[in-house]
Design an enzyme around this catalytic site. Structure first.
Site, short mmCIF file in Angstrom:
data_model
loop_
_atom_site.label_atom_id
_atom_site.label_comp_id
_atom_site.label_asym_id
_atom_site.label_seq_id
_atom_site.Cartn_x
_atom_site.Cartn_y
_atom_site.Cartn_z
N GLU A 1 4.67 18.29 -0.56
CA GLU A 1 5.78 19.07 -1.08
C GLU A 1 5.31 20.41 -1.66
OE1 GLU A 1 8.55 15.19 -2.01
OE2 GLU A 1 7.92 16.37 -3.72
N CYS B 1 4.53 26.81 -5.93
CA CYS B 1 3.65 25.75 -6.40
C CYS B 1 3.15 24.99 -5.16
CB CYS B 1 4.45 24.84 -7.33
SG CYS B 1 3.49 23.49 -7.97
N CYS C 1 -3.21 12.01 -4.28
CA CYS C 1 -4.26 12.42 -5.22
C CYS C 1 -5.18 11.23 -5.46
CB CYS C 1 -3.64 12.87 -6.54
SG CYS C 1 -4.85 13.66 -7.64
N CYS D 1 -4.30 9.95 -13.11
CA CYS D 1 -3.71 10.33 -14.40
C CYS D 1 -2.46 9.48 -14.61
CB CYS D 1 -3.39 11.82 -14.42
SG CYS D 1 -4.85 12.83 -14.11
N CYS E 1 1.36 10.92 -14.23
CA CYS E 1 1.69 11.77 -13.08
C CYS E 1 2.15 10.91 -11.91
CB CYS E 1 0.47 12.60 -12.69
SG CYS E 1 0.77 13.62 -11.22
N LEU F 1 -5.44 19.61 -20.00
CA LEU F 1 -6.20 19.04 -21.13
C LEU F 1 -5.56 17.73 -21.61
CD1 LEU F 1 -8.63 19.64 -22.94
CD2 LEU F 1 -7.08 20.86 -24.48
N CYS G 1 7.03 19.47 -12.68
CA CYS G 1 5.61 19.08 -12.76
C CYS G 1 5.45 17.57 -12.73
CB CYS G 1 5.01 19.53 -14.09
SG CYS G 1 5.01 21.26 -14.33
#
Ligand code: SAH
Length: 370
Positions: free
Chosen positions: A101, A114, A121, A125, A128, A225, A344
């Site tokens: 995407e 973006c 991935c 995390c 996410c 972070l 996000c």
């Protein structure tokens, strides 16, 4: 009539896989001058010409060689969604049947694209949704720069891609060479010519690759972070176990030395009751004391089966004020494209998972329920 067997097809070379240096080497290999590279880049990225035959400043024999042996292939838009706030999300089909995407965010005076770097991935995390998809493979350079190409083509004269953030699906620094080649094209005056301030790479903190990046490609750096203590960051961004905060900060300092007035942007997702105490905010001030930093607070965007909640508006405001008062420029990222899951951490595409993460998560879920 007996059917004659077709000659085996040789795979054509996709010239969108090369940046200028790569293209120059390709032409030299053909016995051509290196400047053919800039001619070709201009045709493709500035004139939008993809038919080799129309590239009139190349010799006829070269044009027919290219037509026969090379191609210019991008992923294809298969779904387009337009959010109520003008954000576009495109689902792109890759040549291997997966989908990634890309999101376009129009703002006053600029348009940010973006861009995804991987199919899924490989990192895990916990907050996410791309992570929940598992991982298939790295995107080729042509599939990364191809996202800019198809987006700009689709937008036409209505809008312009003025900024690119490598903040879509994937960890860009784990696909180093292809991402760097694509970013070189974004910044190349013969291709898109974006300034280095307008091309940003975001990383979860792959420290050795951050040093390599500092050496070879001068783009803006953003670091995810999300926690100021190793113990919590180990949990939220598990790559922290390999490259803990001390090493991460050192790599950031090194990157900031690249240019005067350069800052590193630190992204910090606001998770209710997890990383949003005022003590955390003080910890952030302490941690970033020695790095020229900006902070971007990201309100957590929920996705199905996520166990986190977004911090309250009030808490985000307090957090921001505390940081700003301590002298660190802090902004809260506007959540855009929410109604089409384009915000996000909400990009999922369609990933044929090779990492078995999907399965592991399912099993873990079953254990939790049991
Ligand atoms: N892998 C890279 C690129 C992803 S960028 C990186 O980690 O930096 C996407 C940004 O959105 C990262 O800062 C990521 O941590 C953040 N993010 C991921 N999931 C999110 C969610 N559900 N809500 C808000 N931000 C999220």
């Amino acid at each position: 009539m007996n059917s004659v067997p077709e000659p085996a097809k040789v795979k054509k070379i996709n010239l969108l896989d090369f940046d200028r240096k790569g293209l120059a080497a390709f032409f030299v290999g053909l016995g051509e001058k290196p400047f053919r590279a800039t001619q070709l880049l201009k045709w493709i990225y500035q004139e939008g010409v993809t038919d080799f035959d129309l590239m009139t400043n190349l010799s006829k024999p070269l044009r027919s060689y290219l037509a026969e042996n090379c191609c210019l292939e991008t992923p294809e838009i298969v779904v387009e969604q337009l959010a109520s706030d003008g954000v576009y999300k495109w689902v792109l089909q890759t040549h291997c049947g997966n989908r990634v995407e890309t999101v376009f965010i129009p703002e006053e005076g600029r348009g940010t694209l973006c861009v995804s770097s991987q199919i899924g991935c490989a990192l895990a995390c916990t907050f996410c949704s791309t992570a929940q998809q598992g991982f298939n493979r790295n995107l080729d350079t042509s599939e990364i720069i191809g996202q800019v190409y198809v987006a700009q083509n689709r937008l036409g004269k209505d809008a312009k891609v003025t900024n690119v953030v490598m903040m879509g699906m994937g960890e860009p620094l784990l696909n180093f060479d292809n991402v760097v080649a694509a970013m070189n094209l974004m910044m190349d005056d013969f291709a898109y010519g974006l300034s280095k301030r307008r091309v940003t790479i975001s990383t979860s903190g792959v420290v050795p690759a951050m040093y390599r990046l500092t050496e070879v490609c001068d783009v803006s750096l953003a670091v995810s972070l999300h926690a100021v203590r190793d113990e919590l960051r180990d949990e939220l961004v598990p790559i922290n176990k390999k490259y803990p905060l001390k090493e991460l900060m050192e790599a950031c300092r090194e990157n900031a030395k690249l240019a005067p007035r350069r800052t590193v942007t630190f992204e910090y997702v606001m998770l209710d009751g997890v990383n949003d105490s005022l003590e955390d905010a003080h910890g952030l001030v302490e941690l970033l004391k020695t790095v020229p930093a900006k902070i971007n607070l990201i309100p957590f965007n929920p996705f199905p089966n996520s166990s986190y909640r977004c911090s309250s508006k009030n808490r985000i405001h307090q957090f921001k004020t505390l940081l700003n008062d301590a002298g660190i420029v802090t902004t809260v990222r506007k959540t855009r494209g929410e109604d089409i899951d384009a915000a996000c951490g909400q990009l999922v595409g369609q990933v044929k998972d090779k990492s078995r993460r999907h399965l592991k998560l399912k099993l873990a879920g079953a254990e939790n329920v049991a």
